[in-house]
Design an enzyme around this catalytic site. Structure first.
Site, PDB file in Angstrom:
ATOM      1  N   HIS A   1       7.110  -7.303   3.836  1.00  0.00           N
ATOM      2  CA  HIS A   1       5.650  -7.208   3.773  1.00  0.00           C
ATOM      3  C   HIS A   1       5.047  -8.358   2.974  1.00  0.00           C
ATOM      4  CE1 HIS A   1       1.669  -5.431   3.651  1.00  0.00           C
ATOM      5  NE2 HIS A   1       1.634  -5.794   2.374  1.00  0.00           N
TER       6      HIS A   1
ATOM      7  N   HIS B   1       0.823  -1.217   0.000  1.00  0.00           N
ATOM      8  CA  HIS B   1       0.000   0.000   0.000  1.00  0.00           C
ATOM      9  C   HIS B   1       0.855   1.264   0.000  1.00  0.00           C
ATOM     10  CE1 HIS B   1      -4.256  -1.278   0.349  1.00  0.00           C
ATOM     11  NE2 HIS B   1      -3.624  -2.430   0.523  1.00  0.00           N
TER      12      HIS B   1
END
Length: 169
Positions: free
Chosen positions: A88, A29
């Site tokens: 991530h 993101h």
């Protein structure tokens, strides 16, 4: 949620005031395309107006903040007897010019991560783009599943790939 900007600013302030109190990694993101697709841009426009400061803030975050965030962190105990790498997404496996999993200590440090987005036509990817995309988006292969059956965006990696990488942390 609707407070992503405030949360980001809080994390940056905590990092500024006490760099050891919080660790921030780049995730999927923290990418210009994802910000536009999944609401961060809309949040800024709702707070600052469509022609207000929100566009400048978004541009600065996407070009100056997100690209310099680390892609990985090594976490260890105080005596450094145990260490693990945290990302991530996952481990880039079989990206162009590489067989098997990326060796984090040798190859990830040399990647130019100062790109605002890696979500573009894959035929335009550089080697670094492939690596960044998979660090942000790769998924673990569930035991018993076929490697070609992945519905994720990045390459899949196996438990064995993490063991190979672990030897190099």
């Amino acid at each position: 949620g609707g407070h992503a900007l405030e949360i980001l600013l809080l994390l940056i302030a905590l990092k500024r005031d006490d760099p050891r109190c919080v660790h921030i990694l780049r995730g999927n993101h923290e990418d210009e395309t994802t910000c536009h697709m999944f609401g961060f841009r809309n949040e800024l426009e709702s707070k600052f107006g469509p022609t207000g400061a929100g566009g400048w803030i978004l541009s600065m975050i996407n070009t100056e903040v997100f690209p310099i965030l680390p892609l990985a962190a090594i976490i260890s105990d105080e005596a450094s007897r145990f260490a693990m790498c945290v990302v991530h997404g996952g481990i880039p496996v079989n990206t162009p010019g590489q067989n098997g999993p990326l060796l984090l200590d040798r190859q990830l440090n040399s990647v130019n991560r100062r790109v605002a987005t890696v979500q573009k036509d894959r035929s335009q990817y550089t080697k670094d783009d492939h690596v960044i995309f998979n660090v942000l988006w790769a998924d673990p292969l569930k035991p018993g599943k076929d490697v070609n059956a992945s519905s994720g965006r990045g390459n899949v990696f196996t438990e064995q790939d993490t063991e190979i990488g672990r030897a190099h942390v």
